[in-house]
Write a protein that holds these residues in place. Structure first.
Motif, PDB file in Angstrom:
ATOM      1  N   ILE A 103       0.841  -1.204   0.000  1.00 22.34           N
ATOM      2  CA  ILE A 103       0.000   0.000   0.000  1.00 22.34           C
ATOM      3  C   ILE A 103       0.873   1.249   0.000  1.00 22.34           C
ATOM      4  O   ILE A 103       0.509   2.271  -0.577  1.00 22.34           O
ATOM      5  CB  ILE A 103      -0.983  -0.018   1.194  1.00 22.34           C
TER       6      ILE A 103
ATOM      7  N   ARG B 165       1.629   3.321  -3.257  1.00 20.94           N
ATOM      8  CA  ARG B 165       0.527   3.997  -3.932  1.00 20.94           C
ATOM      9  C   ARG B 165       1.001   5.108  -4.875  1.00 20.94           C
ATOM     10  O   ARG B 165       0.523   5.191  -6.007  1.00 20.94           O
ATOM     11  CB  ARG B 165      -0.461   4.571  -2.921  1.00 20.94           C
TER      12      ARG B 165
ATOM     13  N   GLN C 271      -9.300  -1.459  -2.791  1.00 19.93           N
ATOM     14  CA  GLN C 271      -8.053  -1.442  -2.032  1.00 19.93           C
ATOM     15  C   GLN C 271      -6.883  -1.865  -2.909  1.00 19.93           C
ATOM     16  O   GLN C 271      -5.833  -1.216  -2.925  1.00 19.93           O
ATOM     17  CB  GLN C 271      -8.168  -2.389  -0.841  1.00 19.93           C
TER      18      GLN C 271
ATOM     19  N   ARG D  18      -4.637   1.002  -3.975  1.00 23.84           N
ATOM     20  CA  ARG D  18      -3.644   0.856  -2.908  1.00 23.84           C
ATOM     21  C   ARG D  18      -3.971   1.753  -1.715  1.00 23.84           C
ATOM     22  O   ARG D  18      -3.149   2.530  -1.235  1.00 23.84           O
ATOM     23  CB  ARG D  18      -2.234   1.111  -3.425  1.00 23.84           C
TER      24      ARG D  18
END
Length: 149
Positions: free
Chosen positions: A39, A42, A119, A123
C-alpha cells in the motif's frame, strides 16, 4: 512467617519478571506494521498515478466510460471539493490526495465494486475507503446542492 512477609517476598520476586515481560510486549508493539508495504507504493503504482493519468492524457473517452464523467467535468468537480476532502500530511504518513479520493468514490458509485478490489486497485486500505467514500459523497452533495431539488 506471617502472611505480610510472604506477600512482600512474592512481590519482590515477581516485579523483575513483570518488568521483563512488559519490555518484551512494548518491543513487539513498536515493530508492528503500520501500513502494508504494497500500500505504501501507492504514489508509484496506484491507479491514480498509472492508468487514470494515462487515460486522462491519451484516451479521454475511456476515462469517461470508467468514471461516467469527462476529464473536464472531473477536474471542475475536483477543484470545487478539494478544500472539503483534502487532509494535511502528518509526520506518520502522507494524506490520500483529493484526486485519488474522488476517483475511488466515483469508481465505487459507478461499478459497485467491493472495497477489497478498490483497495488493491488504488492501494488504499479498506478502512480508509470506508471513511473516504461518505466524506466525498457529502462534499459532492454540498457542492451540487444548489442544482438539486
Amino acid at each position: 512467617m506471617d502472611r505480610k512477609k510472604i506477600i512482600r517476598k512474592s512481590i519482590k520476586l515477581l516485579i523483575p519478571l513483570l518488568v521483563e515481560e512488559l519490555t518484551e510486549l512494548l518491543a513487539q508493539e513498536k515493530s508492528r506494521i503500520w501500513t502494508r508495504p504494497w500500500i505504501l507504493r501507492r504514489p508509484e503504482l496506484g491507479a491514480t498515478n498509472t492508468i487514470f493519468s494515462e487515460l486522462q492524457l491519451e484516451d479521454p473517452d475511456e476515462f469517461r466510460a470508467l468514471l461516467r464523467m469527462t476529464v473536464e467535468n472531473f477536474n471542475t468537480l475536483l477543484e470545487n471539493i478539494t478544500s472539503m476532502i483534502q487532509r494535511e500530511d502528518t509526520v506518520l504518513r502522507e494524506a490520500i490526495p483529493a484526486r485519488t479520493k474522488l476517483q475511488v468514490a466515483l469508481c465505487y458509485i459507478v461499478t459497485g465494486i467491493s472495497y477489497r478490489y478498490l483497495q488493491a486497485f488504488y492501494r488504499i486500505s479498506r478502512a480508509a475507503i470506508s471513511l473516504l467514500i461518505p466524506e466525498v459523497m457529502e462534499a459532492i452533495y454540498t457542492y451540487l446542492e444548489s442544482y438539486l431539488k
